[in-house]
Design a protein around this motif. Structure first.
Motif, PDB file in Angstrom:
ATOM      1  N   ALA A  77      -4.574   2.804  -1.639  1.00  0.00           N
ATOM      2  CA  ALA A  77      -3.592   3.695  -0.793  1.00  0.00           C
ATOM      3  C   ALA A  77      -4.210   4.120   0.409  1.00  0.00           C
ATOM      4  O   ALA A  77      -5.545   4.276   0.362  1.00  0.00           O
ATOM      5  CB  ALA A  77      -3.348   5.108  -1.685  1.00  0.00           C
ATOM      6  N   LEU A  78      -3.469   4.115   1.375  1.00  0.00           N
ATOM      7  CA  LEU A  78      -4.203   4.179   2.874  1.00  0.00           C
ATOM      8  C   LEU A  78      -4.666   5.576   2.963  1.00  0.00           C
ATOM      9  O   LEU A  78      -5.823   5.834   3.747  1.00  0.00           O
ATOM     10  CB  LEU A  78      -3.161   4.203   3.924  1.00  0.00           C
ATOM     11  CG  LEU A  78      -2.235   2.771   4.155  1.00  0.00           C
ATOM     12  CD1 LEU A  78      -1.316   2.773   5.458  1.00  0.00           C
ATOM     13  CD2 LEU A  78      -3.403   1.584   4.328  1.00  0.00           C
ATOM     14  N   ARG A  79      -4.220   6.624   2.148  1.00  0.00           N
ATOM     15  CA  ARG A  79      -4.900   7.872   2.173  1.00  0.00           C
ATOM     16  C   ARG A  79      -6.358   7.718   1.716  1.00  0.00           C
ATOM     17  O   ARG A  79      -6.984   8.826   1.785  1.00  0.00           O
ATOM     18  CB  ARG A  79      -4.157   8.953   1.354  1.00  0.00           C
ATOM     19  CG  ARG A  79      -4.224   8.783  -0.104  1.00  0.00           C
ATOM     20  CD  ARG A  79      -3.226   9.663  -1.066  1.00  0.00           C
ATOM     21  NE  ARG A  79      -2.811   9.208  -2.364  1.00  0.00           N
ATOM     22  CZ  ARG A  79      -2.012   8.549  -2.708  1.00  0.00           C
ATOM     23  NH1 ARG A  79      -1.118   7.969  -1.855  1.00  0.00           N
ATOM     24  NH2 ARG A  79      -1.954   8.106  -4.075  1.00  0.00           N
TER      25      ARG A  79
ATOM     26  N   HIS B  15       0.685  -1.265   0.140  1.00  0.00           N
ATOM     27  CA  HIS B  15       0.209   0.179  -0.074  1.00  0.00           C
ATOM     28  C   HIS B  15       0.649   1.166  -0.012  1.00  0.00           C
ATOM     29  O   HIS B  15       2.014   1.331   0.713  1.00  0.00           O
ATOM     30  CB  HIS B  15      -0.930   0.129   1.328  1.00  0.00           C
ATOM     31  CG  HIS B  15      -1.862  -1.103   1.302  1.00  0.00           C
ATOM     32  ND1 HIS B  15      -3.141  -1.008   0.914  1.00  0.00           N
ATOM     33  CD2 HIS B  15      -1.736  -2.178   2.165  1.00  0.00           C
ATOM     34  CE1 HIS B  15      -3.850  -2.334   1.278  1.00  0.00           C
ATOM     35  NE2 HIS B  15      -2.894  -3.188   1.898  1.00  0.00           N
ATOM     36  N   ALA B  16       0.494   2.319  -0.694  1.00  0.00           N
ATOM     37  CA  ALA B  16       1.028   3.536  -0.601  1.00  0.00           C
ATOM     38  C   ALA B  16       0.504   4.030   0.912  1.00  0.00           C
ATOM     39  O   ALA B  16      -0.640   4.038   1.133  1.00  0.00           O
ATOM     40  CB  ALA B  16       0.551   4.535  -1.625  1.00  0.00           C
ATOM     41  N   ILE B  17       1.584   4.502   1.726  1.00  0.00           N
ATOM     42  CA  ILE B  17       1.276   4.870   3.077  1.00  0.00           C
ATOM     43  C   ILE B  17       1.136   6.427   3.335  1.00  0.00           C
ATOM     44  O   ILE B  17       1.198   6.885   4.350  1.00  0.00           O
ATOM     45  CB  ILE B  17       2.137   4.313   3.920  1.00  0.00           C
ATOM     46  CG1 ILE B  17       3.731   4.695   3.739  1.00  0.00           C
ATOM     47  CG2 ILE B  17       1.740   2.779   3.950  1.00  0.00           C
ATOM     48  CD1 ILE B  17       4.532   4.351   5.127  1.00  0.00           C
ATOM     49  N   ASP B  18       1.472   7.234   2.018  1.00  0.00           N
ATOM     50  CA  ASP B  18       1.702   8.529   2.152  1.00  0.00           C
ATOM     51  C   ASP B  18       0.516   9.299   1.255  1.00  0.00           C
ATOM     52  O   ASP B  18      -0.360   8.670   0.781  1.00  0.00           O
ATOM     53  CB  ASP B  18       2.952   9.264   1.740  1.00  0.00           C
ATOM     54  CG  ASP B  18       3.565   8.809   0.416  1.00  0.00           C
ATOM     55  OD1 ASP B  18       2.440   8.480  -0.315  1.00  0.00           O
ATOM     56  OD2 ASP B  18       4.694   8.754   0.054  1.00  0.00           O
TER      57      ASP B  18
ATOM     58  N   LEU C 106      -3.893  11.892   7.052  1.00  0.00           N
ATOM     59  CA  LEU C 106      -4.208  11.532   5.558  1.00  0.00           C
ATOM     60  C   LEU C 106      -5.477  11.893   5.055  1.00  0.00           C
ATOM     61  O   LEU C 106      -5.403  11.815   3.650  1.00  0.00           O
ATOM     62  CB  LEU C 106      -3.654   9.895   5.113  1.00  0.00           C
ATOM     63  CG  LEU C 106      -2.564   9.395   5.414  1.00  0.00           C
ATOM     64  CD1 LEU C 106      -2.249   7.864   5.313  1.00  0.00           C
ATOM     65  CD2 LEU C 106      -1.461  10.184   4.782  1.00  0.00           C
ATOM     66  N   GLU C 107      -6.434  12.198   5.822  1.00  0.00           N
ATOM     67  CA  GLU C 107      -7.499  12.464   5.248  1.00  0.00           C
ATOM     68  C   GLU C 107      -7.607  13.699   4.505  1.00  0.00           C
ATOM     69  O   GLU C 107      -7.178  14.678   4.452  1.00  0.00           O
ATOM     70  CB  GLU C 107      -8.610  12.609   6.243  1.00  0.00           C
ATOM     71  CG  GLU C 107      -9.289  11.178   6.963  1.00  0.00           C
ATOM     72  CD  GLU C 107     -10.150  11.390   8.003  1.00  0.00           C
ATOM     73  OE1 GLU C 107     -10.860  10.261   8.163  1.00  0.00           O
ATOM     74  OE2 GLU C 107     -10.289  12.380   8.525  1.00  0.00           O
TER      75      GLU C 107
END
Length: 105
Positions: free
Chosen positions: A56-58, A41-44, A104-105
């Motif tokens: 992506a976590l975002r 997963h993309a975490i940024d 990240l929201e």
């Protein structure tokens, strides 16, 4: 005068501590995501997920209210595909990860 200085210092410490604690939780949550999620997963806020099918976590907040993920993380996240390992987090890890996800929201 010394009592006044101590009192002001203590009040200042009490005002700073919650903000520092939140930052620390966010940092621990990001570190957890980096260690356990970043492989897929993309975490940024900007990167693409290394595994194209992994969201992506975002973007998680678009699917689920972040506050509601705590129960799933405590009970364990199990998916129907073999690439996603099963995760069961302790309460501190849940708090930290949710704190990071909210940034990240």
């Amino acid at each position: 005068m010394l009592q006044s200085a101590l009192r002001h210092g203590l009040i200042g410490l009490l005002l700073i501590t919650p903000a520092q604690a939140a930052t620390t939780a966010e940092q621990r949550g990001k570190a957890f995501a980096r260690a356990n999620c970043a492989r897929c997963h993309a975490i940024d806020r900007v990167s693409e997920s290394p595994l194209k099918s992994a969201p992506a976590l975002r973007n998680l907040h678009r699917r689920y209210p972040i506050e509601t993920l705590g129960e799933a993380l405590a009970e364990g996240i199990y998916t129907g595909h073999t690439d996603m390992p099963a995760f069961e987090l302790n309460p501190d890890q849940i708090h930290d990860l949710l704190s990071y996800l909210k940034t990240l929201e």
